[in-house]
Motif scaffolding. Structure first.
Motif, PDB file in Angstrom:
ATOM      1  N   LYS A 298      41.483  32.033  35.237  1.00 54.65           N
ATOM      2  CA  LYS A 298      42.781  32.554  34.800  1.00 54.65           C
ATOM      3  C   LYS A 298      42.711  34.042  34.500  1.00 54.65           C
ATOM      4  CE  LYS A 298      46.433  31.869  31.344  1.00 54.65           C
ATOM      5  NZ  LYS A 298      46.873  31.090  30.153  1.00 54.65           N
ATOM      6  N   VAL A 299      41.661  34.451  33.811  1.00 58.06           N
ATOM      7  CA  VAL A 299      41.506  35.878  33.497  1.00 58.06           C
ATOM      8  C   VAL A 299      41.116  36.656  34.752  1.00 58.06           C
ATOM      9  CG1 VAL A 299      40.083  37.561  32.241  1.00 58.06           C
ATOM     10  CG2 VAL A 299      41.034  35.584  31.042  1.00 58.06           C
ATOM     11  N   ALA A 300      40.261  36.066  35.580  1.00 57.16           N
ATOM     12  CA  ALA A 300      39.861  36.732  36.821  1.00 57.16           C
ATOM     13  C   ALA A 300      41.074  37.009  37.712  1.00 57.16           C
ATOM     14  CB  ALA A 300      38.844  35.878  37.571  1.00 57.16           C
ATOM     15  N   ASP A 301      42.080  36.148  37.613  1.00 51.07           N
ATOM     16  CA  ASP A 301      43.288  36.288  38.430  1.00 51.07           C
ATOM     17  C   ASP A 301      44.411  37.037  37.708  1.00 51.07           C
ATOM     18  OD1 ASP A 301      42.059  34.871  40.472  1.00 51.07           O
ATOM     19  OD2 ASP A 301      42.834  32.934  39.783  1.00 51.07           O
ATOM     20  N   ASN A 302      44.124  37.486  36.495  1.00 54.69           N
ATOM     21  CA  ASN A 302      45.118  38.202  35.700  1.00 54.69           C
ATOM     22  C   ASN A 302      45.234  39.640  36.214  1.00 54.69           C
ATOM     23  OD1 ASN A 302      46.516  39.668  33.714  1.00 54.69           O
ATOM     24  ND2 ASN A 302      45.785  38.334  32.074  1.00 54.69           N
ATOM     25  N   LYS A 303      46.347  39.968  36.837  1.00 59.20           N
ATOM     26  CA  LYS A 303      46.510  41.276  37.461  1.00 59.20           C
ATOM     27  C   LYS A 303      46.699  42.408  36.459  1.00 59.20           C
ATOM     28  CE  LYS A 303      48.275  39.535  41.856  1.00 59.20           C
ATOM     29  NZ  LYS A 303      49.375  39.547  42.846  1.00 59.20           N
ATOM     30  N   GLU A 304      46.907  42.056  35.202  1.00 60.01           N
ATOM     31  CA  GLU A 304      47.004  43.092  34.185  1.00 60.01           C
ATOM     32  C   GLU A 304      45.618  43.528  33.725  1.00 60.01           C
ATOM     33  OE1 GLU A 304      49.373  41.533  31.055  1.00 60.01           O
ATOM     34  OE2 GLU A 304      51.266  41.787  32.129  1.00 60.01           O
ATOM     35  N   ILE A 305      44.597  42.712  34.026  1.00 61.82           N
ATOM     36  CA  ILE A 305      43.221  43.034  33.643  1.00 61.82           C
ATOM     37  C   ILE A 305      42.402  43.440  34.861  1.00 61.82           C
ATOM     38  CG2 ILE A 305      41.084  42.101  32.655  1.00 61.82           C
ATOM     39  CD1 ILE A 305      42.842  40.380  30.841  1.00 61.82           C
ATOM     40  N   PHE A 306      42.386  42.580  35.875  1.00 58.51           N
ATOM     41  CA  PHE A 306      41.749  42.921  37.145  1.00 58.51           C
ATOM     42  C   PHE A 306      42.863  43.270  38.120  1.00 58.51           C
ATOM     43  CE2 PHE A 306      38.470  40.371  35.085  1.00 58.51           C
ATOM     44  CZ  PHE A 306      37.324  41.129  35.354  1.00 58.51           C
ATOM     45  N   ALA A 307      43.195  44.537  38.121  1.00 60.89           N
ATOM     46  CA  ALA A 307      44.382  44.986  38.854  1.00 60.89           C
ATOM     47  C   ALA A 307      44.026  45.593  40.212  1.00 60.89           C
ATOM     48  CB  ALA A 307      45.129  46.013  38.012  1.00 60.89           C
ATOM     49  N   PRO A 308      45.007  45.703  41.087  1.00 59.47           N
ATOM     50  CA  PRO A 308      44.765  46.331  42.392  1.00 59.47           C
ATOM     51  C   PRO A 308      44.227  47.742  42.223  1.00 59.47           C
ATOM     52  CG  PRO A 308      46.880  45.209  42.363  1.00 59.47           C
ATOM     53  CD  PRO A 308      46.393  45.211  40.951  1.00 59.47           C
ATOM     54  N   GLU A 309      43.407  48.185  43.169  1.00 60.87           N
ATOM     55  CA  GLU A 309      42.839  49.528  43.099  1.00 60.87           C
ATOM     56  C   GLU A 309      43.943  50.572  43.023  1.00 60.87           C
ATOM     57  OE1 GLU A 309      38.720  50.347  45.102  1.00 60.87           O
ATOM     58  OE2 GLU A 309      39.997  49.305  46.549  1.00 60.87           O
ATOM     59  N   GLY A 310      43.666  51.622  42.248  1.00 61.67           N
ATOM     60  CA  GLY A 310      44.639  52.692  42.105  1.00 61.67           C
ATOM     61  C   GLY A 310      45.508  52.555  40.880  1.00 61.67           C
ATOM     62  N   SER A 311      45.414  51.411  40.194  1.00 63.29           N
ATOM     63  CA  SER A 311      46.202  51.208  38.979  1.00 63.29           C
ATOM     64  C   SER A 311      45.463  51.827  37.801  1.00 63.29           C
ATOM     65  CB  SER A 311      46.411  49.723  38.720  1.00 63.29           C
ATOM     66  OG  SER A 311      45.199  49.130  38.292  1.00 63.29           O
ATOM     67  N   LYS A 312      46.096  51.768  36.626  1.00 60.15           N
ATOM     68  CA  LYS A 312      45.484  52.339  35.436  1.00 60.15           C
ATOM     69  C   LYS A 312      44.715  51.302  34.626  1.00 60.15           C
ATOM     70  CE  LYS A 312      49.101  55.837  35.010  1.00 60.15           C
ATOM     71  NZ  LYS A 312      50.218  56.346  34.177  1.00 60.15           N
TER      72      LYS A 312
END
Length: 339
Positions: A298-312
């Protein structure tokens, strides 16, 4: 009268004992703690990382059912001391910071570390850079190749002596390259022995700013902390000779440095930075909850934590990145650099 005094003393003792038990920090239970304090290095304490901090805090709060409080810092040593002393329960520290905190208090242990793209520890690394202003880069070529051979006698900026990629790794690289100078890390902390002058930026961003504003000729910093402020102008990312340009609308502290360029002379892999915990102030139950939650899909798929490259976000998701349980011995590689 005497019986009354004795009774009062006994009652007082019982109340004090109960108070100590409820605190839970002395025996490592921490079970009655209503808040969990997370301390952040200066690199992650800026306003631009607020949403990323909040995403991590949210996961911690949901896992433990407790309120999470952030402790922001302007100095590496403050963050390290906060975890070691128990003023913070959790910290996002680099490898060297963890080693120092553990040395101060053996109850400080690693909780998790972010994996590499493979989802394993095999590629769980980021990169330490030694850079110069792009306009001066040709001065640092040896036999047509970029090299750190020309940095002797220059003004140098590091991050902090507690920074893995901003001090420990680059100084080890310099010591190895300049063997005939018989250098120590102490020699590289101050001007006069090898460098003309030595500055400390107190963050990777600060070290880069020292370079780009002309306070330093050479600077050490890492890819993960600089990546969100710059674009690759030429060369290959994380390769020697690559030139990076500060984005026109970069956030502080690069907001007035848009268009400035630097070239990387050295690139060295570094073990990823761990999330660490003080096992004396964090209950065993909370430790397990956090470990189980942070290492979950669930955390591994959390886009707010592991986000696409280029994000903050703190962590980029390129393939199978996730949090993994980590042991103290994993950091021996970094320990050996300071022996």
């Amino acid at each position: 009268m005497k019986k009354a005094i004795i009774g009062f003393l006994v009652l007082t003792l019982l109340l004090l004992t109960a108070a100590c038990s409820s605190n839970g920090s002395s025996n490592g239970s921490g079970s009655s703690k209503k808040t969990i304090t997370v301390v952040w290095y200066p690199n992650e304490s800026g306003a631009d990382m607020k949403s990323s901090r909040e995403s991590i805090d949210k996961v911690i709060a949901e896992a433990t059912g407790k309120k999470v409080v952030d402790k922001l810092t302007t100095d590496y040593n403050i963050a390290i001391e906060a975890v070691a002393s128990g003023n913070a329960d959790i910290g996002f520290l680099a490898a060297q910071g963890y080693i120092e905190a553990h040395k101060k208090n053996e109850k400080v242990l690693p909780l998790v570390v972010n994996s590499g793209a493979s989802g394993t520890l095999k590629d769980a690394v980021y990169y330490s850079w030694i850079g110069v202003n792009a306009k001066d880069a040709d001065q640092y070529k040896s036999n047509g190749e970029y090299s750190i051979e020309g940095i002797k006698g220059k003004k140098m900026s590091f991050v902090s002596t507690s920074s893995t990629s901003g001090f420990v790794v680059p100084t080890s690289r310099i010591i190895s390259q300049f063997k005939s100078d018989n250098l120590t890390q102490d020699d590289l902390q101050q001007g006069g022995k090898f460098f003309k002058e030595v500055l400390f930026g107190q963050s990777h961003q600060g070290s880069a700013v020292n370079l780009l504003t002309g306070k330093a000729d050479v600077a050490a910093f890492c890819d993960t902390e600089l990546g969100r402020y710059v674009d690759l102008k030429s060369g290959e990312f994380n390769k020697v000779g690559a030139t990076y340009k500060v984005k026109d609308h970069a956030e502080e502290p690069f907001n007035n440095l848009g268009g400035k360029e630097f070239t990387v002379l050295a690139v060295t892999p570094v073990l990823n930075a761990p999330v660490v915990m003080n096992t004396e102030t964090l209950s065993k139950a909370d430790q397990k909850k956090l470990l189980d939650t942070l290492t979950s899909d669930k955390v591994a798929d959390n886009k707010e934590i592991f986000a696409p490259e280029g994000s903050k976000a703190l962590f980029a998701k390129t393939k199978d990145e996730r949090f993994l349980k980590i042991e103290d011995s994993w950091f021996d590689e970094i320990r050996n650099l300071t022996k």
